[in-house]
Motif scaffolding. Sequence first.
Motif, PDB file in Angstrom:
ATOM      1  N   PHE A 180      81.148   0.271 -18.030  1.00  0.00           N
ATOM      2  CA  PHE A 180      80.266   1.419 -17.835  1.00  0.00           C
ATOM      3  C   PHE A 180      79.169   1.030 -16.837  1.00  0.00           C
ATOM      4  N   THR A 181      78.987   1.845 -15.815  1.00  0.00           N
ATOM      5  CA  THR A 181      77.937   1.608 -14.830  1.00  0.00           C
ATOM      6  C   THR A 181      77.055   2.843 -14.730  1.00  0.00           C
ATOM      7  N   THR A 182      75.757   2.657 -14.939  1.00  0.00           N
ATOM      8  CA  THR A 182      74.794   3.736 -14.847  1.00  0.00           C
ATOM      9  C   THR A 182      73.733   3.354 -13.826  1.00  0.00           C
ATOM     10  N   THR A 183      73.546   4.193 -12.806  1.00  0.00           N
ATOM     11  CA  THR A 183      72.556   3.923 -11.769  1.00  0.00           C
ATOM     12  C   THR A 183      71.560   5.075 -11.712  1.00  0.00           C
ATOM     13  N   ILE A 184      70.287   4.731 -11.794  1.00  0.00           N
ATOM     14  CA  ILE A 184      69.207   5.709 -11.728  1.00  0.00           C
ATOM     15  C   ILE A 184      68.289   5.295 -10.580  1.00  0.00           C
ATOM     16  N   GLY A 185      67.925   6.214  -9.729  1.00  0.00           N
ATOM     17  CA  GLY A 185      67.066   5.836  -8.616  1.00  0.00           C
ATOM     18  C   GLY A 185      66.377   7.025  -7.991  1.00  0.00           C
ATOM     19  N   GLY A 186      65.463   6.714  -7.087  1.00  0.00           N
ATOM     20  CA  GLY A 186      64.736   7.754  -6.388  1.00  0.00           C
ATOM     21  C   GLY A 186      63.851   7.142  -5.324  1.00  0.00           C
ATOM     22  N   GLY A 187      63.237   7.985  -4.546  1.00  0.00           N
ATOM     23  CA  GLY A 187      62.375   7.490  -3.478  1.00  0.00           C
ATOM     24  C   GLY A 187      61.326   8.507  -3.094  1.00  0.00           C
ATOM     25  N   ALA A 188      60.307   8.040  -2.397  1.00  0.00           N
ATOM     26  CA  ALA A 188      59.242   8.898  -1.899  1.00  0.00           C
ATOM     27  C   ALA A 188      58.653   8.253  -0.654  1.00  0.00           C
ATOM     28  N   THR A 189      58.112   9.085   0.227  1.00  0.00           N
ATOM     29  CA  THR A 189      57.511   8.573   1.460  1.00  0.00           C
ATOM     30  C   THR A 189      56.156   9.227   1.675  1.00  0.00           C
ATOM     31  N   PRO A 190      55.131   8.754   0.992  1.00  0.00           N
ATOM     32  CA  PRO A 190      53.778   9.272   1.230  1.00  0.00           C
ATOM     33  C   PRO A 190      53.339   8.964   2.663  1.00  0.00           C
ATOM     34  N   LYS A 191      52.635   9.904   3.283  1.00  0.00           N
ATOM     35  CA  LYS A 191      52.217   9.726   4.669  1.00  0.00           C
ATOM     36  C   LYS A 191      50.810  10.300   4.861  1.00  0.00           C
ATOM     37  N   ILE A 192      50.022   9.566   5.601  1.00  0.00           N
ATOM     38  CA  ILE A 192      48.673  10.008   5.927  1.00  0.00           C
ATOM     39  C   ILE A 192      48.545  10.072   7.449  1.00  0.00           C
ATOM     40  N   VAL A 193      48.042  11.176   7.966  1.00  0.00           N
ATOM     41  CA  VAL A 193      47.795  11.335   9.401  1.00  0.00           C
ATOM     42  C   VAL A 193      46.296  11.510   9.613  1.00  0.00           C
ATOM     43  N   PHE A 194      45.737  10.689  10.513  1.00  0.00           N
ATOM     44  CA  PHE A 194      44.302  10.713  10.772  1.00  0.00           C
ATOM     45  C   PHE A 194      44.029  11.329  12.139  1.00  0.00           C
ATOM     46  N   ALA A 195      42.910  11.992  12.257  1.00  0.00           N
ATOM     47  CA  ALA A 195      42.470  12.541  13.549  1.00  0.00           C
ATOM     48  C   ALA A 195      41.674  11.449  14.273  1.00  0.00           C
ATOM     49  N   PRO A 196      42.163  10.969  15.422  1.00  0.00           N
ATOM     50  CA  PRO A 196      41.480   9.890  16.115  1.00  0.00           C
ATOM     51  C   PRO A 196      40.108  10.337  16.622  1.00  0.00           C
ATOM     52  N   SER A 197      39.150   9.416  16.565  1.00  0.00           N
ATOM     53  CA  SER A 197      37.810   9.675  17.092  1.00  0.00           C
ATOM     54  C   SER A 197      37.185   8.360  17.479  1.00  0.00           C
ATOM     55  N   GLY A 198      36.534   8.336  18.585  1.00  0.00           N
ATOM     56  CA  GLY A 198      35.871   7.120  19.031  1.00  0.00           C
ATOM     57  C   GLY A 198      36.802   6.211  19.791  1.00  0.00           C
ATOM     58  N   PRO A 199      36.228   5.183  20.466  1.00  0.00           N
ATOM     59  CA  PRO A 199      37.012   4.289  21.317  1.00  0.00           C
ATOM     60  C   PRO A 199      37.607   3.086  20.593  1.00  0.00           C
ATOM     61  N   ASN A 200      37.313   2.911  19.315  1.00  0.00           N
ATOM     62  CA  ASN A 200      37.764   1.722  18.602  1.00  0.00           C
ATOM     63  C   ASN A 200      39.225   1.857  18.153  1.00  0.00           C
ATOM     64  N   VAL A 201      39.822   0.698  17.837  1.00  0.00           N
ATOM     65  CA  VAL A 201      41.179   0.695  17.272  1.00  0.00           C
ATOM     66  C   VAL A 201      41.131   1.362  15.901  1.00  0.00           C
ATOM     67  N   GLN A 202      42.026   2.252  15.694  1.00  0.00           N
ATOM     68  CA  GLN A 202      42.027   2.988  14.424  1.00  0.00           C
ATOM     69  C   GLN A 202      43.457   3.375  14.044  1.00  0.00           C
ATOM     70  N   VAL A 203      43.591   3.739  12.801  1.00  0.00           N
ATOM     71  CA  VAL A 203      44.899   4.126  12.268  1.00  0.00           C
ATOM     72  C   VAL A 203      45.140   5.596  12.586  1.00  0.00           C
ATOM     73  N   SER A 204      46.291   5.869  13.213  1.00  0.00           N
ATOM     74  CA  SER A 204      46.631   7.271  13.468  1.00  0.00           C
ATOM     75  C   SER A 204      47.448   7.863  12.325  1.00  0.00           C
ATOM     76  N   GLU A 205      48.337   7.057  11.749  1.00  0.00           N
ATOM     77  CA  GLU A 205      49.106   7.497  10.598  1.00  0.00           C
ATOM     78  C   GLU A 205      49.634   6.284   9.849  1.00  0.00           C
ATOM     79  N   ALA A 206      49.863   6.463   8.572  1.00  0.00           N
ATOM     80  CA  ALA A 206      50.393   5.382   7.730  1.00  0.00           C
ATOM     81  C   ALA A 206      51.369   5.983   6.734  1.00  0.00           C
ATOM     82  N   THR A 207      52.504   5.329   6.561  1.00  0.00           N
ATOM     83  CA  THR A 207      53.513   5.785   5.598  1.00  0.00           C
ATOM     84  C   THR A 207      53.847   4.649   4.649  1.00  0.00           C
ATOM     85  N   PHE A 208      54.213   5.024   3.449  1.00  0.00           N
ATOM     86  CA  PHE A 208      54.566   4.049   2.417  1.00  0.00           C
ATOM     87  C   PHE A 208      55.891   4.454   1.760  1.00  0.00           C
TER      88      PHE A 208
END
Length: 334
Positions: free
Chosen positions: A239-267
């Motif tokens: 007997f083989t039982t497989t349970i699974g799932g996934g998710a992809t949270p994502k954040i998008v930032f509005a760039p401002s200023g001349p410094n290095v910054q995060v534009s988007e991040a996903t997990f």
Amino acid sequence: MDLAIFRNCQRIFSIALLGLGSCAINPVTDDYAHISASNIARQVRCEARQAVIDATIGFLADRTNNENKNKVDDHSHAIGLWLRDHPEAITTFDPSQLTGFARTVVQLIYGIGIAYYYDLTGLETNNIDPTANLIRPTPLTSLVTLNLTGNFDRQRQNEWTFTITDKFGDLVQKTSESYCTGHLVRTENFVYPIAGKVGLAKMIKEFTLMSLFENLDALNKDVVAVKDGPPSMVQQLLFTTTIGGGATPKIVFAPSGPNVQVSEATFPVTVSRKDTHQLTVGLYLDKGEAKKLGGVRTTLIGGSLLTASGGRAQQGAANAVQQFLALKIFKAPF
């Protein structure tokens, strides 16, 4: 890079992970089926015990078998009817109380040994593969981008193997009814099969009938050099039982200023659980009991059907009818 940004990302990841399921350091059957390995073994033993009880009472109490005095005489039939009406008395019943051919058959049933080998494996996987895009505006209104990736993948596996052995007679006589109270599963569990009914009654019935009627021999892969031995049969369930799932949270930032910054991040998060359960059941008739089979088979197949005249086709048809009638020997009483 702003530390608060990553803390917010961590919170999002935690929410996603909780939604997919909890982590287990030691994956065992309790995690999803909520039933321990010891209880699984107990349920299977109780299922085998009930199958033996049903076969015994069904054989003795069946009216057709009683009408054929070569199978179940009146004394043995009366005992079968009593057991059918008082199933709790089966623990005090002894095959020696029977007479004639019925006594021989039930003694054969009680002399069968059964072994259960379990291989229970649980594998849990938790993967996190984050990505982040960094940007830095330049004086020429262009962008410098940098894509960062990472991974945090984990697997945990647990495997339990163990063997339990019984003898049909001991399983019925020395196992109290209270042992199986609340542990006798009568239906299949299609989501988590090892936690439900696994179908031992069919195997026990076929083994007994083949031992009596079909000259069932010992397990022997070498069919060229056949060696006589006590009847044995093995059934393996996987007997083989497989349970699974996934998710992809994502954040998008509005760039401002001349410094290095995060534009988007996903997990991206994936969580899976795979349970592989192997149950191997072996049936074996004791050598001393197996010696009685010769006389039993002679009694069983000595009826008028198998002495029918004619060629191979007629004899084959007679054999088919005889085998059909033989199925009534172990008809369930309920």
